[in-house]
Every structure is written in structure tokens, then in C-alpha cells.
Scaffold this motif. Structure first.
Motif, PDB file in Angstrom:
ATOM      1  N   GLY A  33       0.822  -1.206   0.000  1.00  0.00           N
ATOM      2  CA  GLY A  33       0.000   0.000   0.000  1.00  0.00           C
ATOM      3  C   GLY A  33       0.853   1.252   0.000  1.00  0.00           C
ATOM      4  N   ASP A  34       0.401   2.301   0.709  1.00  0.00           N
ATOM      5  CA  ASP A  34       1.142   3.556   0.814  1.00  0.00           C
ATOM      6  C   ASP A  34       2.152   3.408   1.949  1.00  0.00           C
ATOM      7  N   GLU A  35       3.391   3.092   1.602  1.00  0.00           N
ATOM      8  CA  GLU A  35       4.392   2.755   2.605  1.00  0.00           C
ATOM      9  C   GLU A  35       4.808   3.943   3.461  1.00  0.00           C
ATOM     10  N   THR A  36       4.475   5.169   3.039  1.00  0.00           N
ATOM     11  CA  THR A  36       4.853   6.356   3.815  1.00  0.00           C
ATOM     12  C   THR A  36       3.719   6.868   4.695  1.00  0.00           C
ATOM     13  N   ALA A  37       2.558   6.224   4.624  1.00  0.00           N
ATOM     14  CA  ALA A  37       1.388   6.715   5.362  1.00  0.00           C
ATOM     15  C   ALA A  37       1.568   6.515   6.861  1.00  0.00           C
ATOM     16  N   ALA A  41      -5.716   0.916   0.211  1.00  0.00           N
ATOM     17  CA  ALA A  41      -4.576   1.604   0.819  1.00  0.00           C
ATOM     18  C   ALA A  41      -4.032   2.695  -0.090  1.00  0.00           C
ATOM     19  N   LEU A  42      -3.967   2.413  -1.394  1.00  0.00           N
ATOM     20  CA  LEU A  42      -3.481   3.418  -2.336  1.00  0.00           C
ATOM     21  C   LEU A  42      -4.479   4.555  -2.493  1.00  0.00           C
ATOM     22  N   GLU A  43      -5.756   4.245  -2.402  1.00  0.00           N
ATOM     23  CA  GLU A  43      -6.781   5.277  -2.558  1.00  0.00           C
ATOM     24  C   GLU A  43      -6.905   6.147  -1.311  1.00  0.00           C
ATOM     25  N   HIS A  44      -6.805   5.519  -0.140  1.00  0.00           N
ATOM     26  CA  HIS A  44      -7.065   6.248   1.104  1.00  0.00           C
ATOM     27  C   HIS A  44      -5.808   6.441   1.954  1.00  0.00           C
ATOM     28  N   HIS A  45      -4.659   6.073   1.430  1.00  0.00           N
ATOM     29  CA  HIS A  45      -3.369   6.393   2.029  1.00  0.00           C
ATOM     30  C   HIS A  45      -3.190   5.800   3.430  1.00  0.00           C
ATOM     31  N   LEU A  75     -10.032 -17.345  -2.225  1.00  0.00           N
ATOM     32  CA  LEU A  75     -10.578 -16.503  -3.287  1.00  0.00           C
ATOM     33  C   LEU A  75      -9.475 -16.114  -4.264  1.00  0.00           C
ATOM     34  N   THR A  76      -9.852 -15.948  -5.537  1.00  0.00           N
ATOM     35  CA  THR A  76      -8.892 -15.437  -6.512  1.00  0.00           C
ATOM     36  C   THR A  76      -8.622 -13.965  -6.229  1.00  0.00           C
ATOM     37  N   ALA A  77      -7.421 -13.532  -6.564  1.00  0.00           N
ATOM     38  CA  ALA A  77      -7.083 -12.118  -6.386  1.00  0.00           C
ATOM     39  C   ALA A  77      -7.982 -11.237  -7.244  1.00  0.00           C
ATOM     40  N   SER A  78      -8.361 -11.733  -8.413  1.00  0.00           N
ATOM     41  CA  SER A  78      -9.219 -10.941  -9.306  1.00  0.00           C
ATOM     42  C   SER A  78     -10.576 -10.678  -8.672  1.00  0.00           C
ATOM     43  N   TYR A  79     -11.163 -11.692  -8.055  1.00  0.00           N
ATOM     44  CA  TYR A  79     -12.474 -11.476  -7.445  1.00  0.00           C
ATOM     45  C   TYR A  79     -12.361 -10.614  -6.194  1.00  0.00           C
ATOM     46  N   VAL A  80     -11.293 -10.785  -5.435  1.00  0.00           N
ATOM     47  CA  VAL A  80     -11.120  -9.974  -4.232  1.00  0.00           C
ATOM     48  C   VAL A  80     -11.014  -8.497  -4.599  1.00  0.00           C
ATOM     49  N   ARG A  81     -10.355  -8.196  -5.713  1.00  0.00           N
ATOM     50  CA  ARG A  81     -10.273  -6.789  -6.135  1.00  0.00           C
ATOM     51  C   ARG A  81     -11.660  -6.214  -6.402  1.00  0.00           C
ATOM     52  N   SER A  82     -12.554  -7.044  -6.923  1.00  0.00           N
ATOM     53  CA  SER A  82     -13.907  -6.546  -7.183  1.00  0.00           C
ATOM     54  C   SER A  82     -14.686  -6.337  -5.886  1.00  0.00           C
ATOM     55  N   LEU A  83     -14.164  -6.869  -4.777  1.00  0.00           N
ATOM     56  CA  LEU A  83     -14.796  -6.676  -3.469  1.00  0.00           C
ATOM     57  C   LEU A  83     -14.332  -5.400  -2.778  1.00  0.00           C
ATOM     58  N   ALA A  84     -13.347  -4.715  -3.353  1.00  0.00           N
ATOM     59  CA  ALA A  84     -12.761  -3.547  -2.700  1.00  0.00           C
ATOM     60  C   ALA A  84     -13.796  -2.482  -2.334  1.00  0.00           C
ATOM     61  N   PRO A  85     -14.747  -2.126  -3.206  1.00  0.00           N
ATOM     62  CA  PRO A  85     -15.710  -1.088  -2.810  1.00  0.00           C
ATOM     63  C   PRO A  85     -16.500  -1.451  -1.557  1.00  0.00           C
ATOM     64  N   GLU A  86     -16.995  -2.683  -1.469  1.00  0.00           N
ATOM     65  CA  GLU A  86     -17.773  -3.073  -0.298  1.00  0.00           C
ATOM     66  C   GLU A  86     -16.896  -3.208   0.936  1.00  0.00           C
ATOM     67  N   LEU A  87     -15.706  -3.768   0.783  1.00  0.00           N
ATOM     68  CA  LEU A  87     -14.793  -3.860   1.913  1.00  0.00           C
ATOM     69  C   LEU A  87     -14.414  -2.460   2.402  1.00  0.00           C
ATOM     70  N   GLY A  88     -14.181  -1.544   1.453  1.00  0.00           N
ATOM     71  CA  GLY A  88     -13.855  -0.172   1.825  1.00  0.00           C
ATOM     72  C   GLY A  88     -14.998   0.521   2.542  1.00  0.00           C
ATOM     73  N   THR A 137     -13.469   2.695  10.882  1.00  0.00           N
ATOM     74  CA  THR A 137     -12.257   3.458  11.208  1.00  0.00           C
ATOM     75  C   THR A 137     -12.456   4.962  11.130  1.00  0.00           C
ATOM     76  N   ARG A 138     -13.435   5.416  10.319  1.00  0.00           N
ATOM     77  CA  ARG A 138     -13.668   6.839  10.078  1.00  0.00           C
ATOM     78  C   ARG A 138     -12.473   7.500   9.402  1.00  0.00           C
ATOM     79  N   TRP A 139     -11.719   6.713   8.647  1.00  0.00           N
ATOM     80  CA  TRP A 139     -10.591   7.282   7.907  1.00  0.00           C
ATOM     81  C   TRP A 139     -11.049   7.954   6.614  1.00  0.00           C
ATOM     82  N   TRP A 140     -12.185   7.585   6.107  1.00  0.00           N
ATOM     83  CA  TRP A 140     -12.725   8.191   4.887  1.00  0.00           C
ATOM     84  C   TRP A 140     -14.246   8.210   4.942  1.00  0.00           C
TER      85      TRP A 140
END
Length: 716
Positions: free
Chosen positions: A495-499, A522-526, A693-706, A713-716
Motif C-alpha cells: 500500500g502507501d508505505e509512507t502513510a 490503501a493506495l486510494e485512502h493512504h 478466493l482469486t485475487a481478481s475477485y477480491v479486487r472486485s470486493l474492494a468497494p464493499e470492503l472499503g 475506522t472513520r478514515w474516509w
């Protein structure tokens, strides 16, 4: 399975196929004992081999665990083979390396070739083509005697196919045995060469015995240390197994010096038989051998060897005489072929009927089929090819015609060449057409989880990743070494290694497989992602968790160290799994998970506890989505009824309410429909094996997981 080499042929009465001559010591051309003792027949060891193979088969078929029979075989192999080498060295002063190699190959390879050819054909006919690559790779490994290393690396290489249901897995012991034969042959040949240059002949045998003792002690130490660090590797490791074979080799080397009083012979025989018969009931060797626990079957085998050693002038103890009875010796003579056949027959039976165990009737059918195949292999293949050629018109009353022997040899040779050509060819095809999983899929053509969450319907596209790509579509730690297979602690950052904010992803592969979605977030929300991952190891403070199939104390030790590191590094959140599949249906929170929640609370750490995804299983038998699809399955038929694999509500919700530091996550509705958990959604393959799970399907889960993480967390 372990098979004595170059021993005295069947005697005139046909009592024993492999009778043993005790070894002459290195450095002596005359036996230290009378000739009757030096050339005694050991029918009892033939019978011991028969009992051991029977235990191996019975425990494999009905008990699903290791019996200790293989360890007995390894001791016998070391004893027989070393005896033969020392006898040849002591008699003629030359081993005859070429002749030993030829005779050993003639004994072992024909039956092995027939079994490998049968497995390859059966795989093509009965197994989905997604398994052909792994089976052909294991065929090569078995044919060239490195199957143990193939399986060991499969345990450590997290991207490799799971070998647990391979019809060739049992041949690891043949590989260990073959490697020992080559090593011992080289060592004895070198020792014979050196001894000719040494004047002190009485020291020859002592020096050789000392050498074997030192090597055996080092091997035992290595096995003991390795069992505590990484049992999955050490189980197949030739170096860790060497001490078991060397126990037999030491007995063979010291044989001329050994005199056992009659009473002690009886005690050793009784203890040996009791040890061999009870080992599998008392110890599950798969989780503890070849560490110190393996002393149990090894000592039992050694006791039985000693109890009948140099006993030509006195009656053998009753247990040895019983083992020397015709029924046991004939079973021992059949042991090699029976060992080769029983496991493939069992695995193909289970795969064909989709059962976890064969049951009483199925088990009897498996054993009967294996016995018939073993007997046919012995009578039609092994026996003709072991018979020496007829010289100077001599006749043999029990010999098959030379023309038949030549025909069998030619047939086996053609079969072997054909099998190798086929498996090399398929491996070449796979290497020429590598299947790499997609890095990123177009969300328009491949909406994945969006189909369930937002009702998005993509165009009709071929499934990605494909059935060949699926097993490789894994998160980064699988390939970059950031998930450890052993006791090591490995930490990586994504992710964002400097966050400044950080989420620690901790546990086993079911924590790991969420990483592709977390990386996008992590890249989107730092924020940083710090991983502490170990194969097959959710955090636990127990040596034998209720959900574990076998004890794994190294997981407890690793977990304790990770908890201390988390307390020191203090990430904002710890990401862990919250549930496991139930013992029957549904899912649950194991009590050991509550201990971890308390441990995190004691350290002031907050956790995002995600509900585990359903595991693909039917009647308790796990299966791979890719295999099911390749075997004419559909996304729906290869799936499962949701009600059978998941509780109506997240089981973690209620217990988490008692832990202010535990915040449950649940993405079930993004993986399963209301009534069915399918294996493909939105043109994307969901599972890369039985439960990841395949990595491809997990990526499609990012919006709901986020969405869920952001609300907590109230980070975003």
C-alpha cells in the motif's frame, strides 16, 4: 515400498522370497561367526515386512493416518541393503557397483513402471484436465526418485498445487529409499577403496561403524529440530529420514559382533511385535515422524532384527517363528507391489465416488483390488524379470520360458519409454503455454462482485481467470515470500508505505487472500498494510486448536511472538479472520479465536475481524472449483447451497459484542447469492482452489470492503 536387495533367493521349499544372509564385516574375508550363523535365513523379517505393509494399507484405507509401517520398512531396507554390500565387499573385495545398480533397478523399476503407466492413463480417463499437469510432474518425480523433494517443495511453495490427494504421494518413501541406496553404495565403494590402503585391518569395521553412527546421530538431531520448526517439510526430507535407514545399516554392520541371550531374544521379540502393532494406534506419525517419536517404530523393528540375529544354533523366539510362517512371508513377498498399488486404487476410488472415506465395503473392495493387481504384477512382471538367464543349457523347474522373460522386459521397456514421452510432452506443452493470471480486469466486462452488490450485468465474456490461471491468481505474499511456511517471522509492507495510518494483516492464508482489495484501498485512502502471515495458521494460543486437523505447536509459538510484535509496533488496526467452517454445516467462531480477541484487548489493540468465506465441500469432502468446472461443471452446479455452509447471521456478531476492541466485517452478500454460493460471478472466477478466493475477485470486493472499513475506522 522398501524392498530388500540382493538377498538369498527362494529356497527349494519356496518358503521365502527374500531370505537374508548376514553380512561379513568390512576388512575381513572370513565370517566372524560360524558359517551357519553367517548365512542364516530370516523368514521372520519377510513376515515382518508383510505385517508392516498390512498395517500401512489398513491405516490408509480406514483410519486416515500413518501406522509406522513405512518407518519399519526403512529400517529393514537399511539392514538388507547394507548387509548385501558388506557381504559382497567381504567376499570378493569388490562390490561390483554396476552389477548392484543393475540388479536393484531390475527389482524395483518394472513394477513401478506399470503402476505409473496405469496412473497416467487413469488420470486422463477419470480426472479433470486441470490435474494433468500436477500428476505428470509427480510421475516424473516418482520415476526418477525425487518425489519426496517434489512434495516437500510443494509444502513450502505456497503457489504449488496441493499434493494431499495425489495418487502418487505415497511414492515419497521409495524416493528416500532409492537415494539411500545410491548414497550407501557410494560410501561402501569408497570405504572399500580406502581400506586397501590402510594397514590396520581390525580397525576397518570399527571405522565404518563409527562413520554410520556419526551420520545417523546428525540425521536424528536434524529430524528432531526440524519437526519442531516445519513438520510438513521434514516429513519428506531425506536427510531427516536417513537415521531410520542407518539404524538398519548399523545393525547389519555390527551383526558379526552381536550375541543375544535366549531370554533377551524373547523379550526383544515380544516388545518388537507389540511396538509394530500398536504404533499407529498410539502415535499419528504424519505430525511427529521422523522426529523423536519415530524411535517407537524404529526401535520395534530393530528389536525384531536383534531377536533373531545369529540364532542358527538356538531356536528363534516364538514371535519370530510366527512371523516366519508361510502366510506372513508370502504377504511380505507381495509387499512391494501391494504398496505401489493400494494408494492409487484408494485415491481413484475416493475421487470417483466423492467420499471422504471408503467405508467398510468400499475399503474391502480397495484392498481386494490392490491385492489382485499386486499378485498379477508379482507373477507376470516381477518374478520373470528377476530370474537370472539360463546358462549353458541349464534348466530351472520353476522358471518361465526365456522368450516370455524377454517379452516382458521389452513390454515394460516400451511402456516406460511411452510414459516418459507422454509426461515430458505434457509438461512441455504447459511450459510452452504458460497461464498467467490477469493483473487487472476491466470492471465493465468483468464486474465480479458488483453483479451481486449493484446488480451490474456485464457482457457475455469468457471466465477470467481461466481454470488453468485460477490456481496462480493469488495475492503477492504467495509469490514474494511474505507468507512463511515455518516458524520464521516475516513482515512486509504494502500500500502507501509512507502513510501514518497502518493496518496489520495477521494470520494464515484466509487473512492473506483479502490483500488485493486492501491494497487498492490503501493506495486510494493512504494507509500502510503490514503483514504477519504464516501458512495455515490463524493466530492461536493453543497447540491443538479445536479446528486443527493436526497439532501444530509452532503456530502457537509463532502467534505468541506476533502478538508481542503487534504490542510493540502498535498498528491502528489488526485485520484477522473471525470464523471458521463448522464441523458439520454452517460456520462458527472457534473458542480459540476468543482467546486471541482477549489477548489483543489486553495489549490495547483493535481488530477488524472478517467473516471467513465458505469452503467448497460436499459431504465433508473439499473440492477445487477449477477441477469441477473442467469436469463439465457449471458455476451453479460447482457451488453450494448457502444454508449448508453459512449461518443465517454472522456468528461473530454476538460474541464480538462482549469485546469492545473487536469490529466484525461480513462480505458474505458480495460472495454468495441469497440461496447459492456459486464459483463464478460477473465473469470472474471466485475460488482459486477449495477455499481461497482469486485475487481478481477480491479486487472486485474492494468497494464493499472499503465501505465497511471506512464506517468503522472513520478514515474516509
Amino acid at each position: 515400498m522398501p524392498k530388500p536387495q540382493d538377498v538369498v533367493p527362494r529356497n527349494a521349499t519356496g518358503t521365502s522370497t527374500f531370505a537374508l544372509r548376514s553380512a561379513d564385516p568390512i576388512g575381513r574375508t572370513q565370517p566372524a561367526k560360524p558359517s551357519t550363523a553367517a548365512r542364516e535365513y530370516r523368514h521372520d523379517l519377510d513376515g515382518l515386512r508383510g505385517i508392516a505393509i498390512a498395517l500401512v494399507v489398513v491405516f490408509h484405507v480406514w483410519m486416515g493416518r500413518v501406522s509406522g509401517g513405512v518407518d519399519v520398512f526403512l529400517v529393514l531396507s537399511g539392514f538388507f541393503f547394507t548387509s548385501m554390500l558388506l557381504r559382497r565387499a567381504g567376499g570378493s573385495g569388490s562390490i561390483g557397483v554396476g552389477q548392484v545398480l543393475w540388479r536393484t533397478a531390475r527389482r524395483l523399476l518394472p513394477a513401478l513402471t506399470v503402476v505409473l503407466a496405469t496412473v497416467v492413463v487413469a488420470t486422463v480417463v477419470m480426472r479433470p484436465y486441470t490435474q494433468w499437469g500436477d500428476i505428470t510432474a509427480q510421475t516424473l518425480a516418482s520415476a526418477f526418485y525425487y518425489q519426496n523433494w517434489h512434495l516437500a517443495y510443494a509444502q513450502l511453495d505456497y503457489a504449488a498445487p496441493d499434493p494431499s490427494v495425489s495418487p502418487l504421494q505415497h511414492l515419497w518413501s521409495m524416493s528416500v529409499q532409492g537415494q539411500f541406496y545410491l548414497a550407501m553404495l557410494a560410501v561402501v565403494a569408497l570405504w572399500v577403496s580406502v581400506r586397501r590402503r590402510l594397514p590396520a585391518k581390525p580397525l576397518h569395521r570399527c571405522g565404518f561403524l563409527a562413520l554410520l553412527t556419526v551420520v545417523g546421530a546428525v540425521s536424528f538431531w536434524y529430524a528432531a529440530e526440524g519437526s519442531a520448526q516445519h513438520q510438513a517439510w521434514i516429513y519428506y526430507d531425506s536427510g531427516a529420514r536417513a537415521w531410520e535407514l542407518l539404524v538398519g545399516a548399523l545393525l547389519a554392520t555390527a551383526a558379526p559382533w552381536i550375541t543375544v541371550p535366549p531370554l533377551l531374544r524373547t523379550v526383544l521379540a515380544l516388545l518388537g511385535v507389540a511396538g509394530v502393532l500398536s504404533c499407529g494406534l498410539l502415535i499419528d506419525g504424519a505430525t511427529r515422524f521422523p522426529g523423536p517419536a519415530a524411535l517407537f517404530p524404529v526401535a520395534a523393528a530393530a528389536a525384531l532384527i536383534l531377536s533373531g540375529m545369529n540364532a542358527a544354533a538356538t531356536p528363534q523366539p516364538l514371535p519370530n517363528r510366527i512371523l516366519g510362517m508361510r502366510a506372513f512371508t508370502e504377504l511380505g513377498a507381495l509387499g512391494y507391489a501391494l504398496y505401489l498399488w493400494h494408494w492409487p486404487v484408494l485415491i481413484f476410488y475416493l475421487a470417483e465416488y466423492g467420499n471422504l472415506t471408503p467405508g467398510i465395503g468400499g475399503g474391502l473392495l480397495v484392498i481386494a483390488t490392490s491385492l489382485v493387481l499386486a499378485l498379477a504384477t508379482q507373477r507376470l512382471i516381477e518374478t520373470p524379470l528377476r530370474q537370472p538367464a539360463v546358462a549353458n543349457g541349464a534348466t530351472r523347474s520353476t522358471a518361465t520360458p526365456p522368450r516370455y522373460n524377454r517379452g516382458v522386459g521389452m513390454l515394460v521397456s516400451i511402456l516406460g519409454i511411452g510414459v516418459l514421452a507422454a509426461v515430458f510432452g505434457w509438461q512441455a506443452v504447459l511450459k510452452a503455454n504458460p497461464s498467467e493470471p490477469p493483473a487487472l480486469l476491466d470492471p465493465v466486462d468483468y464486474p465480479g462482485a458488483a453483479t451481486l452488490l449493484a446488480g451490474t450485468v456485464g457482457p457475455s465474456e469468457r471466465m477470467r481467470p481461466s481454470v488453468f490461471e485460477g490456481s496462480k491468481d493469488a495475492p503477492k505474499p504467495t509469490f514474494d515470500g511474505c507468507i512463511t511456511p515455518n516458524r520464521d517471522v516475516r513482515s512486509c509492507t504494502y500500500g502507501d508505505e509512507t502513510a501514518s495510518h497502518a493496518i496489520a494483516v495477521v494470520g494464515g492464508s484466509h487473512s492473506e487472500h483479502w490483500l488485493p482489495a486492501l491494497e487498492l484501498l490503501a493506495l486510494e485512502h493512504h494507509f500502510r498494510i503490514v503483514t504477519f502471515l504464516k501458512e495455515g495458521c490463524p493466530l492461536t494460543l493453543s497447540d491443538e486448536p479445536s479446528y486443527a486437523l493436526a497439532p501444530f505447536p509452532e503456530c502457537h509459538e509463532w502467534s505468541t511472538e506476533i502478538l508481542d510484535l503487534l504490542a510493540e509496533q502498535r498498528p491502528d488496526w489488526v485485520f484477522i479472520t473471525a470464523t471458521r467452517p463448522g464441523s458439520d454445516d454452517g460456520d462458527e467462531v472457534p473458542p480459540e479465536f476468543l482467546d486471541i480477541w482477549s489477548a489483543l484487548s489486553d495489549r490495547g489493540l483493535n481488530a477488524l475481524a472478517i467473516r471467513d468465506t465458505p469452503w467448497l465441500r460436499r459431504d465433508g469432502v473439499h473440492y477445487r472449483a477449477t477441477d469441477c468446472l473442467a469436469n463439465h461443471g457449471t458455476p451453479d452446479s460447482c457451488g453450494m447451497d448457502r444454508a449448508l455452509v453459512l449461518e443465517p447471521n454472522n456468528p461473530a456478531e454476538q460474541p464480538a459484542s462482549a469485546y469492545p476492541n473487536i469490529f466484525p466485517l461480513d462480505l458474505t452478500d458480495a460472495v454468495c447469492r441469497a440461496d447459492r454460493c456459486r464459483v463464478v460471478e460477473g465473469n470472474v472466477l471466485i475460488y482459486r482452489d477449495e477455499h481461497h478466493l482469486t485475487a481478481s475477485y477480491v479486487r472486485s470486493l474492494a468497494p464493499e470492503l472499503g465501505r465497511q472499513i471506512g464506517s468503522i475506522t472513520r478514515w474516509w
